[in-house]
Design a protein around this motif. Structure first.
Motif, PDB file in Angstrom:
ATOM      1  N   TYR A   7       0.809 -20.691  -9.298  1.00 27.19           N
ATOM      2  CA  TYR A   7       0.181 -19.535  -9.870  1.00 27.19           C
ATOM      3  C   TYR A   7      -1.151 -19.340  -9.390  1.00 27.19           C
ATOM      4  N   PHE A   8      -1.758 -18.092  -9.558  1.00 25.04           N
ATOM      5  CA  PHE A   8      -2.972 -17.514  -9.351  1.00 25.04           C
ATOM      6  C   PHE A   8      -3.428 -16.242 -10.139  1.00 25.04           C
ATOM      7  N   CYS A   9      -4.346 -15.878 -10.161  1.00 25.35           N
ATOM      8  CA  CYS A   9      -4.908 -14.763 -11.098  1.00 25.35           C
ATOM      9  C   CYS A   9      -5.582 -13.756  -9.729  1.00 25.35           C
ATOM     10  N   LEU A  10      -5.573 -12.401  -9.890  1.00 26.62           N
ATOM     11  CA  LEU A  10      -6.291 -11.558  -9.123  1.00 26.62           C
ATOM     12  C   LEU A  10      -6.870 -10.352 -10.201  1.00 26.62           C
ATOM     13  N   ASP A  11      -7.689  -9.963  -9.848  1.00 26.42           N
ATOM     14  CA  ASP A  11      -8.543  -8.503 -10.788  1.00 26.42           C
ATOM     15  C   ASP A  11      -9.020  -7.696  -9.544  1.00 26.42           C
ATOM     16  N   GLY A  12      -9.214  -6.368  -9.943  1.00 27.60           N
ATOM     17  CA  GLY A  12     -10.046  -5.445  -9.104  1.00 27.60           C
ATOM     18  C   GLY A  12      -9.693  -5.327  -7.714  1.00 27.60           C
ATOM     19  N   VAL A  13      -8.430  -5.233  -7.523  1.00 26.10           N
ATOM     20  CA  VAL A  13      -7.713  -5.117  -6.414  1.00 26.10           C
ATOM     21  C   VAL A  13      -8.367  -3.856  -5.760  1.00 26.10           C
ATOM     22  N   THR A  14      -8.976  -3.958  -4.559  1.00 31.58           N
ATOM     23  CA  THR A  14      -9.770  -2.864  -4.011  1.00 31.58           C
ATOM     24  C   THR A  14      -9.323  -2.352  -2.694  1.00 31.58           C
ATOM     25  N   LEU A  15      -9.181  -1.038  -2.562  1.00 31.30           N
ATOM     26  CA  LEU A  15      -8.935  -0.446  -1.322  1.00 31.30           C
ATOM     27  C   LEU A  15      -9.729   0.458  -1.030  1.00 31.30           C
ATOM     28  N   GLN A  16     -10.203   0.835   0.342  1.00 30.82           N
ATOM     29  CA  GLN A  16     -11.079   1.869   0.742  1.00 30.82           C
ATOM     30  C   GLN A  16     -10.558   3.155   1.664  1.00 30.82           C
ATOM     31  N   GLU A  17     -11.232   4.126   1.601  1.00 26.97           N
ATOM     32  CA  GLU A  17     -10.538   5.380   2.130  1.00 26.97           C
ATOM     33  C   GLU A  17     -10.583   5.091   3.675  1.00 26.97           C
ATOM     34  N   ASN A  18      -9.615   5.744   4.321  1.00 31.12           N
ATOM     35  CA  ASN A  18      -9.387   5.557   5.923  1.00 31.12           C
ATOM     36  C   ASN A  18     -10.605   6.179   6.537  1.00 31.12           C
TER      37      ASN A  18
ATOM     38  N   ASN B 233       0.990  -0.996  -0.009  1.00 28.10           N
ATOM     39  CA  ASN B 233      -0.014  -0.148   0.080  1.00 28.10           C
ATOM     40  C   ASN B 233       0.696   1.416   0.127  1.00 28.10           C
ATOM     41  N   LEU B 234       0.597   2.027  -1.212  1.00 27.77           N
ATOM     42  CA  LEU B 234       1.857   3.064  -1.252  1.00 27.77           C
ATOM     43  C   LEU B 234       1.149   4.348  -0.567  1.00 27.77           C
ATOM     44  N   GLN B 235      -0.145   4.358  -0.370  1.00 28.21           N
ATOM     45  CA  GLN B 235      -0.959   5.567   0.199  1.00 28.21           C
ATOM     46  C   GLN B 235      -1.591   4.985   1.526  1.00 28.21           C
ATOM     47  N   ALA B 236      -0.851   4.644   2.357  1.00 25.26           N
ATOM     48  CA  ALA B 236      -1.522   4.095   3.783  1.00 25.26           C
ATOM     49  C   ALA B 236      -2.261   5.309   4.395  1.00 25.26           C
ATOM     50  N   GLY B 237      -1.789   6.353   4.231  1.00 28.80           N
ATOM     51  CA  GLY B 237      -2.508   7.409   4.992  1.00 28.80           C
ATOM     52  C   GLY B 237      -3.932   7.875   4.560  1.00 28.80           C
TER      53      GLY B 237
END
Length: 262
Positions: free
Chosen positions: A251-262, A140-144
């Motif tokens: 191996y595995f696949c991911l899509d739509g990695v989602t983060l939410q505002e703090n 997470n590059l924007q943990a704040g």
């Protein structure tokens, strides 16, 4: 007297209707926004439009030497998260890459495609090889500003065919899954200092208790228990394990990695 009684009844009915309306509005407000909390915005990671050629994938050109591979990292276009990436002259080695692969029939590690043949909502999605040599990590590059929420997950064609048919493209080591077998993806969250904050599991194949499921659609993988992690690493385990470790392709696949505002 009759008119007075009628007026009283009308006033009583009006009061009851007003009370019901207030209760209704209060209930709707509570449902839409529990406890009066401010609604949080989600950010969904996407690489759609980042590949110009069909059936291609991202491959870095510069990195630091790390064992058999070169190692680097890439971030999403919004610079919200970064992904580890291992590569060499012969192609993708591990960690993550993004791809628009559509091949759901060809076995083997060279096929960088999801068994779905497409992403959850578009053509481009993430594919990972997670092993002790090539760590699959999302930071997470924007943990704040944001915290982890989850992602959509499915199998690659490579591991799906290995599990379903015992065909991994030629090694002869993998076995077709039978009763009691399983293939599991584990997401582990860590703080900046490397302290583990928790882990969550997802079965990519499950033949326990009479089941015979090999995931071949996009399914939601909830990371809410890891929401405050600074980064997440991914581990794979399987009942098909030999003297040199896991035989099932890692191996595995991911899509739509989602983060939410703090």
């Amino acid at each position: 007297m009759y008119q007075l009684k009628q007026v009283r009844e009308m006033k009583k009915l009006t009061w009851i209707m007003a009370a019901l309306l207030c209760v209704s509005l209060w209930s709707c407000s509570e449902d839409e926004n529990p406890a009066g909390e401010e609604q949080k915005e989600d950010v969904v990671i996407s690489f759609e439009g980042e590949l110009s050629e069909p059936n291609s994938s991202f491959l870095a050109t510069e990195g630091e030497e790390d064992g058999f591979y070169m190692k680097t990292a890439f971030s999403d276009p919004q610079n919200v998260v970064s992904f580890t990436h291992y590569f060499s002259d012969w192609g993708f080695g591990g960690g993550f890459t993004y791809t628009n692969g559509t091949d759901t029939a060809t076995p083997g590690y060279a096929n960088l495609s999801a068994i779905t043949g497409a992403g959850k909502t578009g053509s481009v999605y993430l594919i990972a090889n997670a092993s002790s040599y090539t760590e699959a990590r999302i930071t997470n590059l924007q943990a704040g500003t944001y915290r982890f929420k989850g992602a959509w997950v499915t199998n690659t064609t490579y591991d799906y065919l290995a599990i379903k048919d015992g065909n991994d493209g030629g090694s002869g080591l993998v076995a077709k899954f039978e009763d009691g077998d399983w293939f599991m993806l584990t997401a582990v969250g860590y703080t900046d200092s490397g302290t583990e904050v928790g882990s969550v599991d997802f079965y990519l194949a499950d033949f326990r208790d009479g089941k015979s499921e090999i995931v071949n659609t996009w399914k939601w993988f909830d990371w809410s228990e890891l929401a405050d992690a600074a980064y997440i690493t991914f581990e794979l385990s399987s009942t098909d394990t030999g003297d040199y470790g896991m035989n099932t392709p890692s191996y595995f696949c991911l899509d739509g990695v989602t983060l939410q505002e703090n």
